[in-house]
Design a protein around this motif. Sequence first.
Motif, PDB file in Angstrom:
ATOM      1  N   LEU A 101       0.804  -1.218   0.000  1.00  0.00           N
ATOM      2  CA  LEU A 101       0.000   0.000   0.000  1.00  0.00           C
ATOM      3  C   LEU A 101       0.842   1.275   0.000  1.00  0.00           C
ATOM      4  CD1 LEU A 101      -2.910  -0.913   2.462  1.00  0.00           C
ATOM      5  CD2 LEU A 101      -2.821  -1.151  -0.014  1.00  0.00           C
ATOM      6  N   PHE A 102       2.138   1.131  -0.203  1.00  0.00           N
ATOM      7  CA  PHE A 102       3.048   2.288  -0.147  1.00  0.00           C
ATOM      8  C   PHE A 102       2.627   3.386  -1.119  1.00  0.00           C
ATOM      9  CE2 PHE A 102       6.794   4.683  -1.443  1.00  0.00           C
ATOM     10  CZ  PHE A 102       7.391   4.992  -0.228  1.00  0.00           C
ATOM     11  N   GLU A 103       2.440   3.025  -2.381  1.00  0.00           N
ATOM     12  CA  GLU A 103       2.097   4.022  -3.393  1.00  0.00           C
ATOM     13  C   GLU A 103       0.722   4.630  -3.137  1.00  0.00           C
ATOM     14  OE1 GLU A 103       4.023   5.365  -5.547  1.00  0.00           O
ATOM     15  OE2 GLU A 103       5.722   4.051  -5.078  1.00  0.00           O
ATOM     16  N   GLU A 104      -0.215   3.822  -2.656  1.00  0.00           N
ATOM     17  CA  GLU A 104      -1.557   4.331  -2.366  1.00  0.00           C
ATOM     18  C   GLU A 104      -1.515   5.392  -1.276  1.00  0.00           C
ATOM     19  OE1 GLU A 104      -5.634   2.655  -0.302  1.00  0.00           O
ATOM     20  OE2 GLU A 104      -4.623   1.338  -1.755  1.00  0.00           O
ATOM     21  N   ILE A 105      -0.771   5.136  -0.214  1.00  0.00           N
ATOM     22  CA  ILE A 105      -0.663   6.106   0.881  1.00  0.00           C
ATOM     23  C   ILE A 105       0.076   7.355   0.418  1.00  0.00           C
ATOM     24  CG2 ILE A 105       0.266   6.510   3.203  1.00  0.00           C
ATOM     25  CD1 ILE A 105      -2.171   4.625   3.082  1.00  0.00           C
ATOM     26  N   LYS A 106       1.093   7.162  -0.393  1.00  0.00           N
ATOM     27  CA  LYS A 106       1.846   8.308  -0.915  1.00  0.00           C
ATOM     28  C   LYS A 106       0.951   9.194  -1.779  1.00  0.00           C
ATOM     29  CE  LYS A 106       6.514   9.227  -2.534  1.00  0.00           C
ATOM     30  NZ  LYS A 106       7.763   8.653  -3.078  1.00  0.00           N
ATOM     31  N   THR A 107       0.070   8.572  -2.569  1.00  0.00           N
ATOM     32  CA  THR A 107      -0.867   9.321  -3.409  1.00  0.00           C
ATOM     33  C   THR A 107      -1.838  10.126  -2.563  1.00  0.00           C
ATOM     34  OG1 THR A 107      -0.710   7.673  -5.189  1.00  0.00           O
ATOM     35  CG2 THR A 107      -2.650   9.104  -5.194  1.00  0.00           C
ATOM     36  N   ILE A 108      -2.311   9.530  -1.462  1.00  0.00           N
ATOM     37  CA  ILE A 108      -3.222  10.242  -0.551  1.00  0.00           C
ATOM     38  C   ILE A 108      -2.528  11.466   0.037  1.00  0.00           C
ATOM     39  CG2 ILE A 108      -4.441  10.101   1.669  1.00  0.00           C
ATOM     40  CD1 ILE A 108      -5.001   7.134   1.002  1.00  0.00           C
ATOM     41  N   VAL A 109      -1.286  11.296   0.454  1.00  0.00           N
ATOM     42  CA  VAL A 109      -0.508  12.406   1.021  1.00  0.00           C
ATOM     43  C   VAL A 109      -0.346  13.521  -0.005  1.00  0.00           C
ATOM     44  CG1 VAL A 109       1.802  13.069   1.815  1.00  0.00           C
ATOM     45  CG2 VAL A 109       0.712  11.011   2.729  1.00  0.00           C
TER      46      VAL A 109
END
Length: 376
Positions: free
Chosen positions: A237-245
Amino acid sequence: MEEPVRVLHVVTHMNCGGLENMIMNYYRNIDRSKVQFDFLTHRPANEKKFFDDEILEMGGKIFHLPKLNPFSPYYLHSLDNFFKVHKEYKIIHVHQDCLSGIILKAAKKNNVPVRIAHCHNSNQDKGLKYFIKEYFKKDIVKYATKLYACGLQSGEWMFKTKNFEVFPNAIDAKKYQYDVKIREEMRNELDLGSSIVLGHVGRFSNVKNHKFIVDIFTKMVDMGKDAKLLLVGQGELFEEIKTIVESRQLSDRVIFTGLRSDINKIMQAMDVFLLPSLFEGFPVTMVEAQAAGLPCVISDKVPLECKITNDVAQISLNESKEVWIETIEELLTKERCDVHEEVVLKGYDVKENTKKIENYYIECVNLIKERKINKR
């Protein structure tokens, strides 16, 4: 000179997670002239993992099986064949949680006399995988000769019995001792300035609840707080969380470090450690954070038995973000100090615990030689 006892640890892989760090803490401190660790993993040889080089440097061997699939004839044949070929292993230490019984059954079939099951988790979210795991975990007690659990709640859930021993998620507590000089160095390196720093160490997966952390942090920023968020780890989920940020225009306030080998130093830079997990066994990161003198805020899904020091607050995931922030602010008013000795006194220092497990392995081998442990 007598060869060391070789213990086969069965894992998914040896990447940088809580379970893997716990095993490596023991591996680094064990007397390798007496006991050597080898690893049976469930990932292909071309997928190099975080600890592979260190394991090989310390004299360990790494073997590879296909991904663990209890319904796959190919997997079951590969597992059975491994034990047929590698008859040298008299002790296996299995870390596959609910599916450990599959490995233990194959080991028993192939006359491995000492079969340890080690639970690192607790009650999990419902779903198809959950019910599959519930079905298979009943075999663990049937085929294991020794049961270990990271905590009481975890062991009772996994084994459905009290006939297990708690095996502490121990650390080298001295390494995490609060140090103002290291704190200043790490805050400069990470460009944290004088901001309040919320921190988290963990795999970017659903269970760790990173979005909840980002939501709390977003609320703090909206309230005008001078704060930064430090997220350590990698995962699906690294990229997903980074996108949210990025979508919340918080990229200049959130630091993604990726995998790090200096968690003991990074924790010095944090001000509060957050663990709003959906479920946990007994998280080693909580031992590390408390040894570093960090105040911690955890969810009601994290067993309270992981509270070693007084600076741990537990809050329901159903509570508002405002309640979480109020608790964080209250903890920030307390003076941070060196409490690593308290962690040692509570039994979470790796050196003392390593000696216990080392003695257990050696005792088992001696009993095998005296024919006091037979095929069971």
